[in-house]
Motif scaffolding. Structure first.
Motif, PDB file in Angstrom:
ATOM      1  N   PRO A  41      -4.561  -0.154  10.357  1.00  0.00           N
ATOM      2  CA  PRO A  41      -3.824  -0.589   9.173  1.00  0.00           C
ATOM      3  C   PRO A  41      -4.638  -1.606   8.372  1.00  0.00           C
ATOM      4  CG  PRO A  41      -2.668  -1.255  11.200  1.00  0.00           C
ATOM      5  CD  PRO A  41      -3.918  -0.559  11.600  1.00  0.00           C
ATOM      6  N   GLN A  42      -4.657  -1.399   7.066  1.00  0.00           N
ATOM      7  CA  GLN A  42      -5.409  -2.296   6.180  1.00  0.00           C
ATOM      8  C   GLN A  42      -4.457  -3.048   5.255  1.00  0.00           C
ATOM      9  OE1 GLN A  42      -9.208  -0.892   4.891  1.00  0.00           O
ATOM     10  NE2 GLN A  42      -8.874  -1.672   2.834  1.00  0.00           N
ATOM     11  N   ALA A  43      -3.394  -2.384   4.850  1.00  0.00           N
ATOM     12  CA  ALA A  43      -2.339  -2.964   4.013  1.00  0.00           C
ATOM     13  C   ALA A  43      -1.125  -2.072   4.214  1.00  0.00           C
ATOM     14  CB  ALA A  43      -2.769  -2.990   2.550  1.00  0.00           C
ATOM     15  N   GLU A  44      -0.005  -2.421   3.591  1.00  0.00           N
ATOM     16  CA  GLU A  44       1.180  -1.584   3.725  1.00  0.00           C
ATOM     17  C   GLU A  44       0.889  -0.184   3.195  1.00  0.00           C
ATOM     18  OE1 GLU A  44       5.902  -1.544   2.494  1.00  0.00           O
ATOM     19  OE2 GLU A  44       4.668  -3.262   1.940  1.00  0.00           O
ATOM     20  N   ASN A  45       1.118   0.826   4.024  1.00  0.00           N
ATOM     21  CA  ASN A  45       0.889   2.237   3.685  1.00  0.00           C
ATOM     22  C   ASN A  45      -0.572   2.591   3.439  1.00  0.00           C
ATOM     23  OD1 ASN A  45       3.712   3.100   3.741  1.00  0.00           O
ATOM     24  ND2 ASN A  45       3.924   1.783   1.945  1.00  0.00           N
ATOM     25  N   TRP A  47      -4.398   2.823   5.540  1.00  0.00           N
ATOM     26  CA  TRP A  47      -5.114   2.784   6.811  1.00  0.00           C
ATOM     27  C   TRP A  47      -6.553   3.242   6.598  1.00  0.00           C
ATOM     28  CZ3 TRP A  47      -0.426   4.875   5.834  1.00  0.00           C
ATOM     29  CH2 TRP A  47       0.666   4.393   6.554  1.00  0.00           C
ATOM     30  N   ARG A  67      -0.480   6.469   1.957  1.00  0.00           N
ATOM     31  CA  ARG A  67       0.749   7.273   1.978  1.00  0.00           C
ATOM     32  C   ARG A  67       1.814   6.718   1.044  1.00  0.00           C
ATOM     33  NH1 ARG A  67       1.199   8.548   8.336  1.00  0.00           N
ATOM     34  NH2 ARG A  67      -0.141  10.379   8.350  1.00  0.00           N
ATOM     35  N   LYS A  68       1.378   6.105  -0.037  1.00  0.00           N
ATOM     36  CA  LYS A  68       2.325   5.617  -1.028  1.00  0.00           C
ATOM     37  C   LYS A  68       1.582   5.464  -2.344  1.00  0.00           C
ATOM     38  CE  LYS A  68       5.447   1.892  -2.181  1.00  0.00           C
ATOM     39  NZ  LYS A  68       5.796   0.508  -1.942  1.00  0.00           N
ATOM     40  N   HIS A 159      -6.821  -4.099  16.185  1.00  0.00           N
ATOM     41  CA  HIS A 159      -5.897  -2.959  16.167  1.00  0.00           C
ATOM     42  C   HIS A 159      -5.981  -2.135  17.454  1.00  0.00           C
ATOM     43  CE1 HIS A 159      -3.630   0.503  14.927  1.00  0.00           C
ATOM     44  NE2 HIS A 159      -4.663   1.263  15.207  1.00  0.00           N
TER      45      HIS A 159
END
Length: 175
Positions: A41-45, A47, A67-68, A159
């Motif tokens: 994960p790098q930020a929300e939604n 990777w 994914r957003k 991670h």
């Protein structure tokens, strides 16, 4: 095509040892469709899937998955970046082109841009080779943060440890 004087079968593999200090190759079967634990994960939604983290030359290669829809980041590159869109599409606010599935993008040194995934894209995956540093900046160039191969390695260690693979799992990608 054999060279003059070469009378060996072209399918004969190289017969001498590789250099003693040469590093091992990295081979990752099915890199894009793998265990979700391998996507850091790098930020929300957002990777990334590490492929090669080259600490001796200061570059990294990874798959970036989003994914957003929305704005990912505004950043500057002091060295070139190469990208190949595997799924979906994206663009930069500062340019009028769109990077689409199957497309290649070369970003020259000094480029500053803001990556955007359009609203109708459910998932975007792009292979990137990033050389040097990514400097995150505000609209007027003030540096807000940075990312380099060492921060990427640290993110991977943290991670992989958290998902039970162990912090040393990242070693296979480091050269």
């Amino acid at each position: 095509m054999p060279l003059q004087g070469d009378d060996h079968d072209p399918r004969t593999p190289y017969q001498l040892p590789f250099p003693k200090d040469a590093l091992e190759e990295i081979v990752i079967p099915n890199a894009a469709n793998c265990d979700e634990r391998l996507w850091v994960p790098q930020a929300e939604n957002v990777w990334f899937r590490p492929l090669c983290l080259n600490r001796s030359q200061g570059y990294w290669m990874n798959l970036l998955k989003v994914r957003k829809a929305g704005v990912l980041s505004r950043h500057r590159h002091p060295q070139p970046v190469h990208g190949w869109v595997l799924k979906g599409r994206w663009h930069y606010l500062e340019h009028d082109w769109v990077a689409e599935e199957g497309g290649y993008v070369y970003e020259p040194p000094g480029e500053t841009h803001t990556l955007v995934v359009p609203d109708d894209v459910e998932e975007m995956i792009t292979y990137f080779q990033v050389n040097g540093v990514m400097c995150y900046v505000d609209p007027f160039g003030k540096v807000l943060g940075y990312e380099d191969v060492f921060t990427k390695i640290d993110l991977c260690r943290e991670h992989f440890k958290s998902v039970g693979l162990g912090e040393d799992y990242v070693e296979q990608f480091i050269r």
